[in-house]
Write a protein that holds these residues in place. Structure first.
Motif, PDB file in Angstrom:
ATOM      1  N   LYS A 122       0.934  -1.415   0.110  1.00  0.00           N
ATOM      2  CA  LYS A 122      -0.196   0.128   0.135  1.00  0.00           C
ATOM      3  C   LYS A 122       1.278   1.168  -0.100  1.00  0.00           C
ATOM      4  CE  LYS A 122      -4.477  -2.476   2.399  1.00  0.00           C
ATOM      5  NZ  LYS A 122      -4.748  -1.731   3.483  1.00  0.00           N
ATOM      6  N   VAL A 161      -1.526  10.430   1.107  1.00  0.00           N
ATOM      7  CA  VAL A 161      -2.523   9.907   2.305  1.00  0.00           C
ATOM      8  C   VAL A 161      -2.950   8.341   2.397  1.00  0.00           C
ATOM      9  CG1 VAL A 161      -4.959   9.789   3.549  1.00  0.00           C
ATOM     10  CG2 VAL A 161      -4.191  11.342   2.168  1.00  0.00           C
ATOM     11  N   VAL A 162      -2.518   7.588   1.483  1.00  0.00           N
ATOM     12  CA  VAL A 162      -2.477   6.476   1.470  1.00  0.00           C
ATOM     13  C   VAL A 162      -1.302   5.831   2.002  1.00  0.00           C
ATOM     14  CG1 VAL A 162      -2.573   4.726   0.404  1.00  0.00           C
ATOM     15  CG2 VAL A 162      -3.949   6.204  -0.021  1.00  0.00           C
ATOM     16  N   ILE A 187      -1.165   6.952   5.820  1.00  0.00           N
ATOM     17  CA  ILE A 187      -2.341   5.039   6.685  1.00  0.00           C
ATOM     18  C   ILE A 187      -1.687   4.606   6.780  1.00  0.00           C
ATOM     19  CG2 ILE A 187      -3.898   3.962   6.559  1.00  0.00           C
ATOM     20  CD1 ILE A 187      -5.402   7.187   5.437  1.00  0.00           C
ATOM     21  N   SER A 188      -1.004   3.288   5.648  1.00  0.00           N
ATOM     22  CA  SER A 188      -0.178   2.236   5.272  1.00  0.00           C
ATOM     23  C   SER A 188       0.840   2.335   6.649  1.00  0.00           C
ATOM     24  CB  SER A 188       0.053   1.978   4.423  1.00  0.00           C
ATOM     25  OG  SER A 188       0.910   2.753   4.171  1.00  0.00           O
ATOM     26  N   VAL A 215       0.664   3.746  10.006  1.00  0.00           N
ATOM     27  CA  VAL A 215       0.493   4.342  10.990  1.00  0.00           C
ATOM     28  C   VAL A 215       0.104   2.306  11.456  1.00  0.00           C
ATOM     29  CG1 VAL A 215      -1.415   5.076  12.281  1.00  0.00           C
ATOM     30  CG2 VAL A 215      -0.850   6.049   9.967  1.00  0.00           C
TER      31      VAL A 215
END
Length: 228
Positions: free
Chosen positions: A47, A91-92, A95-96, A98
């Motif tokens: 991702k 953003v992707v 987030i991946s 986190v």
């Protein structure tokens, strides 16, 4: 001389008695097949890679639209679409990365110890697999990989300098250069466009080279332990 089915029986026996051949390709396949610790943080997961690729593609598309197309509403729409793709990719990727739960010092040490316990049997099994090959083959590969590793360590600073110690700082600088004088629609100069993508490309190539260097270091360690 007795032959079986038109084939020299002695030659067949000789081929059957040849020792297995150890190759770097086979060793690499074994390393790639090692299971990953299920609770470990995903560094550069699929991702994240897709996110970074989308961000780079969106930024390139937006900049090329601004520089090559006439200044009208269609250019604004297309460049806005590119920026939206860039932001979505970032953003992707973010987030991946986190963590599943908020890390603490105690939990970080505990998870690292659990990961070591998980990796140790697979590491020892890989060394045992290497020891199934003749020592002369392992020694030859070990000496060669030591030479190549030393050569790479000498050449790598010519490309990366200290970039492996900078983390994501070059990417942040590239984004700053892109948005520091933001007005809509943006009008970066060709020099700014070139510098931004030269920086990102250089960073990506550096990451690839560092990944190769770490794999060479692993080969060197495994072959050395198999000979001990």
């Amino acid at each position: 001389m007795r032959k079986e089915g038109g084939v020299d029986a002695n030659a067949t026996t000789h081929r059957d008695m040849e020792p297995p051949k150890l190759t770097f390709a086979a060793l690499n396949a074994r390393v790639d097949a090692l299971p990953e610790f299920p609770e470990g943080p995903a560094i550069f997961s699929k991702k994240a890679k897709w996110g970074y690729a989308l961000a780079a593609a969106g930024a390139l598309f937006a900049l090329l639209c601004i520089k090559l197309l006439p200044n009208n509403i269609h250019t604004v729409i297309l460049s806005s679409l590119g920026v939206a793709v860039e932001i979505a990719g970032a953003v992707v990727a973010a987030i991946s990365q986190v963590p599943r739960r908020w890390p603490t010092f105690a939990s970080g040490r505990r998870e690292f110890a659990e990961q070591l316990d998980f990796d140790l049997p697979h590491h020892l099994a890989l060394i045992d697999w290497l020891r199934t090959f003749p020592p002369d083959q392992r020694k030859m590969l070990s000496e060669f990989i030591s030479y190549r590793h030393a050569r790479m360590k000498e050449k790598l600073p010519m490309l990366t300098g200290g970039i492996e110690k900078l983390g994501a700082l070059p990417v942040v600088i590239a984004l700053y250069l892109q948005f520091k004088d933001m007005r809509w629609p943006p009008h970066p100069s060709w020099m700014e466009v070139f510098l931004i993508f030269a920086l990102v490309l250089g960073y990506w190539l550096s990451v690839l080279q560092i990944s190769v260097r770490l794999r060479l270091q692993l080969y060197e360690t495994l072959l050395g332990k198999s000979l001990a």
